[in-house]
Design a protein around this motif. Structure first.
Motif, mmCIF file in Angstrom:
data_model
loop_
_atom_site.group_PDB
_atom_site.id
_atom_site.type_symbol
_atom_site.label_atom_id
_atom_site.label_comp_id
_atom_site.label_asym_id
_atom_site.label_seq_id
_atom_site.Cartn_x
_atom_site.Cartn_y
_atom_site.Cartn_z
ATOM 1 N N GLY A 150 0.812 -1.221 0.000
ATOM 2 C CA GLY A 150 0.000 0.000 0.000
ATOM 3 C C GLY A 150 0.835 1.256 0.000
ATOM 4 O O GLY A 150 2.059 1.247 0.253
ATOM 5 N N ASN A 151 0.164 2.385 -0.273
ATOM 6 C CA ASN A 151 0.836 3.679 -0.377
ATOM 7 C C ASN A 151 0.687 4.526 0.878
ATOM 8 O O ASN A 151 1.056 5.701 0.872
ATOM 9 C CB ASN A 151 0.271 4.458 -1.582
ATOM 10 N N GLU A 152 0.146 3.995 1.934
ATOM 11 C CA GLU A 152 0.007 4.786 3.149
ATOM 12 C C GLU A 152 1.350 4.892 3.883
ATOM 13 O O GLU A 152 2.301 4.164 3.591
ATOM 14 C CB GLU A 152 -1.051 4.146 4.059
ATOM 15 N N ARG A 153 1.354 5.763 4.869
ATOM 16 C CA ARG A 153 2.575 5.980 5.647
ATOM 17 C C ARG A 153 2.848 4.752 6.509
ATOM 18 O O ARG A 153 1.934 4.170 7.085
ATOM 19 C CB ARG A 153 2.430 7.226 6.515
ATOM 20 N N PHE A 154 4.119 4.388 6.571
ATOM 21 C CA PHE A 154 4.585 3.207 7.312
ATOM 22 C C PHE A 154 3.905 1.917 6.814
ATOM 23 O O PHE A 154 3.647 0.988 7.581
ATOM 24 C CB PHE A 154 4.357 3.340 8.823
ATOM 25 N N ALA A 155 3.592 1.874 5.535
ATOM 26 C CA ALA A 155 2.956 0.675 4.972
ATOM 27 C C ALA A 155 3.968 -0.455 4.760
ATOM 28 O O ALA A 155 3.579 -1.623 4.694
ATOM 29 C CB ALA A 155 2.267 1.012 3.652
ATOM 30 N N GLY A 156 5.235 -0.124 4.625
ATOM 31 C CA GLY A 156 6.245 -1.155 4.384
ATOM 32 C C GLY A 156 6.603 -1.916 5.650
ATOM 33 O O GLY A 156 6.276 -1.514 6.773
ATOM 34 N N THR A 157 7.308 -3.015 5.473
ATOM 35 C CA THR A 157 7.729 -3.866 6.594
ATOM 36 C C THR A 157 9.136 -4.401 6.339
ATOM 37 O O THR A 157 9.587 -4.498 5.182
ATOM 38 C CB THR A 157 6.755 -5.050 6.773
ATOM 39 N N ASP A 158 9.807 -4.694 7.451
ATOM 40 C CA ASP A 158 11.133 -5.323 7.373
ATOM 41 C C ASP A 158 11.088 -6.808 7.708
ATOM 42 O O ASP A 158 12.137 -7.453 7.783
ATOM 43 C CB ASP A 158 12.098 -4.629 8.346
ATOM 44 N N SER A 159 9.914 -7.365 7.929
ATOM 45 C CA SER A 159 9.790 -8.784 8.273
ATOM 46 C C SER A 159 9.940 -9.649 7.030
ATOM 47 O O SER A 159 9.881 -9.169 5.887
ATOM 48 C CB SER A 159 8.435 -9.047 8.941
ATOM 49 N N ASN A 160 10.086 -10.941 7.280
ATOM 50 C CA ASN A 160 10.149 -11.924 6.194
ATOM 51 C C ASN A 160 8.733 -12.340 5.806
ATOM 52 O O ASN A 160 7.898 -12.603 6.674
ATOM 53 C CB ASN A 160 10.950 -13.157 6.625
ATOM 54 N N ILE A 161 8.490 -12.451 4.498
ATOM 55 C CA ILE A 161 7.159 -12.743 3.975
ATOM 56 C C ILE A 161 7.153 -14.180 3.445
ATOM 57 O O ILE A 161 8.073 -14.599 2.737
ATOM 58 C CB ILE A 161 6.756 -11.753 2.872
ATOM 59 N N TYR A 162 6.067 -14.916 3.762
ATOM 60 C CA TYR A 162 5.901 -16.305 3.339
ATOM 61 C C TYR A 162 4.541 -16.452 2.663
ATOM 62 O O TYR A 162 3.560 -15.803 3.066
ATOM 63 C CB TYR A 162 5.975 -17.266 4.530
#
Length: 296
Positions: free
Chosen positions: A27-39
């Motif tokens: 998404g394009n919202e603020r803080f939408a990104g993550t540093d976790s691993n995705i499965y």
């Protein structure tokens, strides 16, 4: 041949595997990104699933204008991943999650996921537009078929299935030919090795004389020596005979002393011996008192 048989299941599984493109939209919202691993895990209509695959840089397919070492799943990012799974047919739903690691920046706003079947180009769209937070880091999404792929002719599927069948048959035939060739080559090697061993046995190998050869005189060797087991049996017998026929130490010393030639001891001549007695009066009958004469 054993290596071919071991690789045969791997080759078959590789031919039967399906390749998918996974498009992940953040998404394009603020803080939408993550540093976790995705499965991610794929399911078909029969609720059969593939294994769980991690979406990392190893299976990421960057675009031409993407930096290869940039962070994944950032705000507004669109990433494409390629995975190889077992054949499950069509995809009905997916299960996607993150592992809540690290502690900071674990929440993730997932916009949508598109799964594309590379073999026939069918796309499955999974709308999400929800947050995957620390308390609920997973979501299960149902597929929305791509409108462009609904009217696709079924002949594409039949032709692709036929091509896969032909590829599998071709792989099996190639494997059988390689196995027959390897087996024949191994047979030739064994025949050659056995003939070389037979010639080596016929050849005469010079050997140094041993203690047994010195004690028992040997007859000339025959052109065809006995087999190796019989050779060791004869060697053990010769050694036992040698030990039994060897005389003891005392008996050997006695035999040596008696067998030696007798030594003649010369008489000892002493110069201090008195002269022999001489009869000065041979016609006299009067006994001579030797004691008196010696005393006088």
């Amino acid at each position: 041949m054993t290596q071919i048989l071991i690789l045969f299941p791997v080759i078959i599984s590789y031919c039967l595997a399906e390749v998918w493109n996974i498009y992940v939209h953040t998404g394009n919202e603020r803080f939408a990104g993550t540093d976790s691993n995705i499965y991610i895990r794929l399911f078909n209509a029969k609720d059969e699933s593939t294994g769980e695959y991690q979406l990392t840089h190893s299976n990421w397919v960057p675009d031409s204008n993407d930096f290869p070492l940039r962070n994944l799943f950032e705000m507004g990012a669109h990433e494409r991943f390629r995975i190889r799974t077992e054949d499950i047919g069509s995809v009905a739903k997916i299960h996607i999650r993150h592992n809540n690691f690290p502690i900071l920046q674990v929440d993730w706003l997932l916009d949508q996921v598109i799964v594309e079947h590379i073999r026939d180009g069918t796309k499955y769209i999974f709308k999400c537009n929800c947050w995957l937070r620390r308390g609920r880091p997973y979501v299960t999404l149902s597929a929305l078929p791509d409108p462009r792929s609904i009217n696709r002719n079924k002949t594409d599927d039949s032709s692709s299935t036929t091509s896969r069948t032909l590829v599998i048959i071709l792989v099996i035939l190639i494997t059988l030919v390689i196995g027959i060739f390897c087996g024949y080559n191994e047979y030739r090697h064994r025949q050659r090795d056995s003939s070389m061993v037979f010639h080596d046995r016929i050849e005469q190998i010079p050997q140094e004389p041993s203690l047994l050869d010195a004690y028992y005189p040997q007859s000339p060797r025959s052109p065809s020596p006995p087999l190796e087991p019989q050779f060791w049996v004869n060697t053990i017998r010769r050694w036992k005979n040698f030990r039994q026929g060897l005389p003891s130490y005392n008996y050997a010393q006695t035999t040596q002393s008696t067998a030696a030639a007798p030594r003649t001891i010369p008489p000892i001549i002493s110069t201090d011996e008195p002269p022999a007695y001489e009869d000065l009066y041979p016609n006299s009958t009067t006994p001579i008192n030797i004691t008196s004469n010696s005393n006088s």
